[in-house]
Scaffold this motif. Structure first.
Motif, PDB file in Angstrom:
ATOM      1  N   LEU A   1      -5.068   0.319   3.550  1.00 59.26           N
ATOM      2  CA  LEU A   1      -4.636  -0.259   2.275  1.00 59.26           C
ATOM      3  C   LEU A   1      -3.126  -0.497   2.211  1.00 59.26           C
ATOM      4  O   LEU A   1      -2.594  -0.733   1.132  1.00 59.26           O
ATOM      5  CB  LEU A   1      -5.058   0.671   1.130  1.00 59.26           C
ATOM      6  CG  LEU A   1      -6.547   0.982   1.016  1.00 59.26           C
ATOM      7  CD1 LEU A   1      -6.794   1.997  -0.103  1.00 59.26           C
ATOM      8  CD2 LEU A   1      -7.368  -0.279   0.785  1.00 59.26           C
ATOM      9  N   ALA A   2      -2.457  -0.466   3.361  1.00 57.90           N
ATOM     10  CA  ALA A   2      -0.992  -0.525   3.376  1.00 57.90           C
ATOM     11  C   ALA A   2      -0.441  -1.798   2.748  1.00 57.90           C
ATOM     12  O   ALA A   2       0.577  -1.760   2.044  1.00 57.90           O
ATOM     13  CB  ALA A   2      -0.480  -0.389   4.808  1.00 57.90           C
ATOM     14  N   ARG A   3      -1.090  -2.923   2.965  1.00 58.57           N
ATOM     15  CA  ARG A   3      -0.568  -4.169   2.403  1.00 58.57           C
ATOM     16  C   ARG A   3      -0.590  -4.124   0.875  1.00 58.57           C
ATOM     17  O   ARG A   3       0.375  -4.506   0.210  1.00 58.57           O
ATOM     18  CB  ARG A   3      -1.371  -5.368   2.914  1.00 58.57           C
ATOM     19  CG  ARG A   3      -0.851  -6.717   2.400  1.00 58.57           C
ATOM     20  CD  ARG A   3      -1.527  -7.884   3.087  1.00 58.57           C
ATOM     21  NE  ARG A   3      -1.208  -7.936   4.505  1.00 58.57           N
ATOM     22  CZ  ARG A   3      -0.097  -8.472   4.998  1.00 58.57           C
ATOM     23  NH1 ARG A   3       0.818  -8.992   4.182  1.00 58.57           N
ATOM     24  NH2 ARG A   3       0.120  -8.490   6.295  1.00 58.57           N
TER      25      ARG A   3
ATOM     26  N   PRO B   1     -11.428  12.180  -0.244  1.00 59.24           N
ATOM     27  CA  PRO B   1     -12.061  11.748  -1.490  1.00 59.24           C
ATOM     28  C   PRO B   1     -11.067  11.331  -2.570  1.00 59.24           C
ATOM     29  O   PRO B   1      -9.944  11.839  -2.649  1.00 59.24           O
ATOM     30  CB  PRO B   1     -12.837  12.994  -1.933  1.00 59.24           C
ATOM     31  CG  PRO B   1     -12.053  14.133  -1.356  1.00 59.24           C
ATOM     32  CD  PRO B   1     -11.528  13.637  -0.040  1.00 59.24           C
ATOM     33  N   LYS B   2     -11.516  10.411  -3.405  1.00 56.64           N
ATOM     34  CA  LYS B   2     -10.782  10.006  -4.601  1.00 56.64           C
ATOM     35  C   LYS B   2     -11.463  10.619  -5.813  1.00 56.64           C
ATOM     36  O   LYS B   2     -12.656  10.932  -5.789  1.00 56.64           O
ATOM     37  CB  LYS B   2     -10.776   8.485  -4.732  1.00 56.64           C
ATOM     38  CG  LYS B   2     -10.063   7.757  -3.612  1.00 56.64           C
ATOM     39  CD  LYS B   2     -10.001   6.254  -3.874  1.00 56.64           C
ATOM     40  CE  LYS B   2     -11.360   5.596  -3.765  1.00 56.64           C
ATOM     41  NZ  LYS B   2     -11.296   4.134  -3.933  1.00 56.64           N
TER      42      LYS B   2
ATOM     43  N   SER C   1     -15.278   7.753  -4.320  1.00 54.37           N
ATOM     44  CA  SER C   1     -15.588   7.470  -2.922  1.00 54.37           C
ATOM     45  C   SER C   1     -14.505   8.027  -2.004  1.00 54.37           C
ATOM     46  O   SER C   1     -13.466   8.502  -2.460  1.00 54.37           O
ATOM     47  CB  SER C   1     -15.699   5.953  -2.708  1.00 54.37           C
ATOM     48  OG  SER C   1     -14.441   5.329  -2.895  1.00 54.37           O
ATOM     49  N   ASN C   2     -14.765   7.975  -0.710  1.00 57.52           N
ATOM     50  CA  ASN C   2     -13.749   8.345   0.259  1.00 57.52           C
ATOM     51  C   ASN C   2     -12.803   7.165   0.476  1.00 57.52           C
ATOM     52  O   ASN C   2     -13.252   6.045   0.729  1.00 57.52           O
ATOM     53  CB  ASN C   2     -14.384   8.726   1.599  1.00 57.52           C
ATOM     54  CG  ASN C   2     -14.869  10.157   1.607  1.00 57.52           C
ATOM     55  OD1 ASN C   2     -14.165  11.067   1.189  1.00 57.52           O
ATOM     56  ND2 ASN C   2     -16.074  10.359   2.091  1.00 57.52           N
ATOM     57  N   ALA C   3     -11.516   7.421   0.382  1.00 52.84           N
ATOM     58  CA  ALA C   3     -10.540   6.376   0.659  1.00 52.84           C
ATOM     59  C   ALA C   3     -10.525   6.095   2.163  1.00 52.84           C
ATOM     60  O   ALA C   3     -10.752   6.999   2.973  1.00 52.84           O
ATOM     61  CB  ALA C   3      -9.165   6.819   0.194  1.00 52.84           C
TER      62      ALA C   3
END
Length: 251
Positions: A148-150, A230-231, A247-249
């Motif tokens: 998810l860096a962008r 997890p989130k 969910s799991n990130a």
């Protein structure tokens, strides 16, 4: 009855964890070891109101001698019992407005966010091995996700992102080493919080909300969470920008 240790408990999310835990019945939470470099007035007030269940332990996560001494003190307080849950909450986030080229806080960030987590975890493993739950939760962030860096690039905190990604990798290594002993190691994202570290009022949730939602996961069933990211789950926020959907990130 479950015992907890929370690092960075003087303010922000750490203080909120202590507040939420001590508000639970003594039959569920018997002791909360609140560690801090310097106790805040708010934390000291919690101790006064806790009927002995909150114990302040001096601990500096960048000082191995301080950590080892803290482990000795906690062991004495437990009186032969084990520690059940460790929450590695202490962390640092500094902003670099001119981008990664001007980043000069990487070494300090690594000391707190990675080495500190490693040193604290290593020091308390023997007590956790004697505990009943054997849970180690390291507070992370989806800003650390390389996938998810962008999307996260808008936040000018490269050292925070880099070191939390390293902490996530550390968590997985511990999870693999200790899974046969029944441990659960997780890197938990508590959401974007209105704390000094999180960015104040621009954020989504209060520290108290983040702590409560995180504890839903921490105090819940451990099955399937070892080595995961997890989130929190917040109804109505599943399809928002930060997707608090439980969910799991992605790593």
């Amino acid at each position: 009855m479950v015992s907890y240790l929370v690092t960075g408990a003087a303010r922000g999310l750490g203080l909120a964890f202590v507040q939420k835990l001590v508000a639970l019945p003594a039959e569920e939470v018997c002791a909360v070891f609140a560690t801090a470099r310097t106790p805040s007035p708010e934390l000291q007030e919690l101790v006064k109101q806790s009927s002995g269940r909150v114990v302040i332990i001096k601990l500096e996560v960048t000082d191995e001698a301080s950590i080892k001494q803290a482990a000795v003190e906690v062991e004495k307080k437990l009186g032969g019992k084990g520690l059940d849950v460790l929450i590695n909450n202490a962390g640092v986030c500094q902003y670099t407005m001119d981008g990664v080229k001007s980043m000069d806080d990487l070494e300090h960030s690594f000391s707190v966010n990675v080495l500190g987590v490693h040193w604290v975890t290593r020091a308390f493993i023997p007590l956790l091995q004697k505990g009943t739950q054997k849970k180690v939760i390291s507070i992370s962030t989806t800003l650390a996700s390389i996938t998810l860096a962008r999307a996260a690039h808008v936040s000018p905190a490269p050292a925070y992102k880099i070191t939390k990604a390293a902490m996530n990798a550390l968590t997985v290594q511990y999870a693999l080493d200790y899974e046969k002993e029944g441990f659960t190691f997780m890197a938990l994202s508590p959401g974007w919080l209105k704390t000094e570290l999180g960015g104040g009022d621009m954020a989504d949730l209060t520290a108290e909300e983040g702590a409560a939602l995180s504890l839903d996961i921490i105090r819940g069933p451990a099955r399937g969470l070892n080595g995961q990211f997890p989130k929190i789950y917040l109804p109505g926020w599943e399809n928002t920008r930060h997707q608090y959907d439980g969910s799991n990130a992605p790593w």
